[in-house]
Design a protein around this motif. Structure first.
Motif: not given
Length: 141
Positions: A60-63, A71-75, A93-97, A102-105
């Motif tokens: 997952y990546s987003f600004n 942000w960059k998340i691997e899980q 929904e889980t990673w929404t700040p 946020y942008s560029d999901w």
């Protein structure tokens, strides 16, 4: 191959073939220019998945925020759902700040259904079950 070797090998396949084991809780989080925080996929992060679950590894990546901090998340995890679109929607929904800005999901989820197949970067692994099955098929024992 003699009969006792064949029976022992088949018994091993049956015993090892029950239940799917996946990595869970390992991966990496990187916020902005900070160093990534990796959690290795190893014996401590293995999990027995439930009935009907598959292994998943999400990227997952987003600004975040007005400053667009990347942000960059691997899980890695076990997943009850094998629909990548649904899984990406749930992850979003889980990673929404908390501030909701946020942008560029971007989301990419890889699914697999062999033991420990969902390590970082989806590194190819040859499981004991696949090796033993191949050995039986090609008569290596």
């Amino acid at each position: 191959m003699n009969t006792s070797t064949l029976l022992a090998t088949l018994a091993a396949l049956v015993v090892l073939g029950n239940g799917l084991k996946c990595y869970s809780g390992c991966g990496m989080t990187k916020k902005g220019s900070n160093d990534s925080v990796p959690v290795s996929c190893n014996s401590a992060t293995q999990q027995d998945c439930g009935e009907g679950q598959v292994c998943a590894y999400g990227n997952y990546s987003f600004n975040v925020g007005e400053d667009n901090v990347p942000w960059k998340i691997e899980q890695a995890t076990c997943s009850e759902n094998n629909n990548q679109t649904v899984l990406c929607d749930v992850a979003k929904e889980t990673w929404t700040p908390r501030d909701g800005v946020y942008s560029d999901w971007e989301c990419s989820i890889k699914l697999c259904n062999t033991t420990l197949c969902n390590s970082h970067g989806f590194t190819a692994r040859v499981s004991l079950i696949i090796f033993t099955g191949s050995a039986l098929l090609f008569g290596l024992f």
